[in-house]
Design an enzyme around this catalytic site. Structure first.
Site, PDB file in Angstrom:
ATOM      1  N   GLU A  59      12.484 -10.322-174.792  1.00 21.14           N
ATOM      2  CA  GLU A  59      11.988 -11.165-173.688  1.00 21.14           C
ATOM      3  C   GLU A  59      10.585 -11.722-173.919  1.00 21.14           C
ATOM      4  OE1 GLU A  59      12.557  -8.691-170.220  1.00 21.14           O
ATOM      5  OE2 GLU A  59      14.688  -8.438-170.626  1.00 21.14           O
TER       6      GLU A  59
ATOM      7  N   GLU B  12      24.061  -7.367-173.247  1.00 23.43           N
ATOM      8  CA  GLU B  12      23.909  -6.647-171.967  1.00 23.43           C
ATOM      9  C   GLU B  12      24.833  -7.272-170.931  1.00 23.43           C
ATOM     10  OE1 GLU B  12      19.771  -6.419-170.751  1.00 23.43           O
ATOM     11  OE2 GLU B  12      19.092  -5.943-172.780  1.00 23.43           O
TER      12      GLU B  12
END
Ligand code: G3I
Length: 385
Positions: A166, A271
């Site tokens: 991220e 995910e």
């Protein structure tokens, strides 16, 4: 069998403060024979993420269930800096050791998650004894020590590491994290090179949410091309895959898959979950865990169970994603679900705490949902080569 499952669901609810278990008798049917790992064997790995209660075998039956369905496993939280090394010199390897041993005993690949992340990294990592930011050399030394302790400990036993998590915002600009502020603009190359030095056998990934957004997608492609031009080791792109019904559009999804695949890297959904709940209109869509909204009845409509029409819509959405992933099996190397069942998935608490979501392929009794059958049906081409 029914008693064991009842214990399982009650245990999950108590331990992880996730949504309630449902007591419909028809949900307690015997599991079907098809398994995800067998169905997709000719295409890509299928993984799961596990919380600490599962890894430590505190919820009966889950470890056996997971190894029967999945051939890759990620620690949902146990390898994050804040969990494994909460204060200086204080390392907790009990859960990650158990995970790696479990995976090895069951021939599952271990995915390390994660080494460099702006979130879940304790403040002390970035600060000196006066609480002021440390200099570049100090932070580099702390990171190298951390990687040696963690990635070094499991060197040779980890299939791939989410090295950097991220780092890019939705609009394609860099996240202003302490890592970037202190290590400097070229920190991405530095951390990948360091990880490669410490575990030369592991695949190394960049991992992020909303990776289908064109602004973020283009920035990731630019970053990777720059790394590749300089010979920096990077082997894969992780699209986290916190999706919803109708989100992302298939156009954005496939354009992103193809853009990352064209880089010559492995592409993974790392995910995956498909929420069925409404997104609060006060928040930007994503997986930024600092986002939160108050619960309201209209935001939590399926507390009594998942209606058949919504289950069907979710199944169609999952099938649409998997159709595109299977079509790209030459470069898609793994799909990991962010949890095992509806009971343990994080979306029960994000971005609104205490809701009852149904985002996975298995319900609160570990029974396959319509989405499971729909996903298995998309695996047909995987057995043909
Ligand atoms: O373990 C404690 C428990 O003892 C306590 O009673 C409870 C009270 O709130 O908190 C529990 O810890 C929570 C933990 O999840 C386990 O449920 C933490 O507060 C909570 O912050 C933590 O959230 C995790 C989140 O990352 C932050 O690390 C989620 O489980 C996990 O699914 C989520 O995973 C991230 C990926 O790492 C990166 N991509 C986005 C994804 C979703 O946010």
């Amino acid at each position: 069998m029914k008693n064991a499952l009842a214990v399982l669901l009650i245990s999950i609810s108590l331990l992880s403060t996730v949504g309630p278990a449902f007591a419909q008798e028809d949900a307690l049917a015997e599991p079907r024979s098809a398994t995800l790992n067998e169905a997709f064997e000719g295409c890509f790995l299928v993984g799961t993420a596990m919380n600490r209660w599962f890894i430590m075998d505190e919820v009966p039956g889950v470890l056996d269930f997971a190894s029967s369905q999945f051939n890759a496993v990620t620690a949902e939280n146990a390898m994050k800096w804040g969990r494994i090394n909460p204060s200086k010199g204080d390392y907790h390897f009990d859960i990650s050791d158990a995970l790696v041993d479990y995976a090895q005993a069951n021939e599952m690949k271990v995915i390390g998650h994660t080494l460099v992340w702006h979130s879940q990294t304790p403040d002390w990592v970035f600060e000196n004894w006066r609480g002021r930011p440390v200099d570049r050399d100090t932070l580099l030394a702390r990171l190298e020590n951390h990687m040696e302790k963690v990635a070094g400990r499991y060197s040779g036993r980890i299939h791939g590491w989410d090295v950097l998590n991220e780092a890019i915002l939705d609009d394609g600009s860099w996240r202003d994290s302490p890592w970037r502020r202190i290590l400097g603009e070229d920190y991405v190359a530095t951390v990948f090179e360091m990880a490669h030095r410490i575990d030369p056998q592991a695949e190394l990934y960049y991992n992020d949410y909303n990776m289908y957004l064109p602004g973020k997608r283009d920035a990731v492609v630019t970053m990777v091309k720059d790394l590749q031009a300089r010979g920096v080791p990077i082997h894969g792109i992780g699209m986290q895959g916190h999706f919803g019904i109708g989100r992302p559009s298939m156009e954005d999804f496939t354009a992103a898959l193809d853009a990352y695949g064209a880089l010559g890297l492995k592409v993974m959904i790392t995910e995956m979950d498909v929420t069925v709940l409404p997104w609060p209109d006060t928040l930007a869509v994503g997986a930024d865990i600092s986002a939160a909204a108050e619960n309201r009845d209209e935001l939590d409509p399926y507390t009594e169970g998942l209606p058949a029409d919504i289950a069907e819509a979710q199944a169609e959405q999952y099938a649409a994603f998997f159709r595109e992933l299977v079509a790209r099996r030459d470069f898609v190397s793994r799909v990991t679900f962010w949890g095992v069942s509806d009971a343990d998935n994080w979306k029960n608490n994000f971005p609104v705490r205490g809701r009852t979501d149904h985002p996975m392929l298995f319900d609160r009794y570990l029974q396959p949902k319509p989405a499971f059958d729909a996903v298995i049906a998309e695996a047909a081409p995987c057995g043909t080569e």
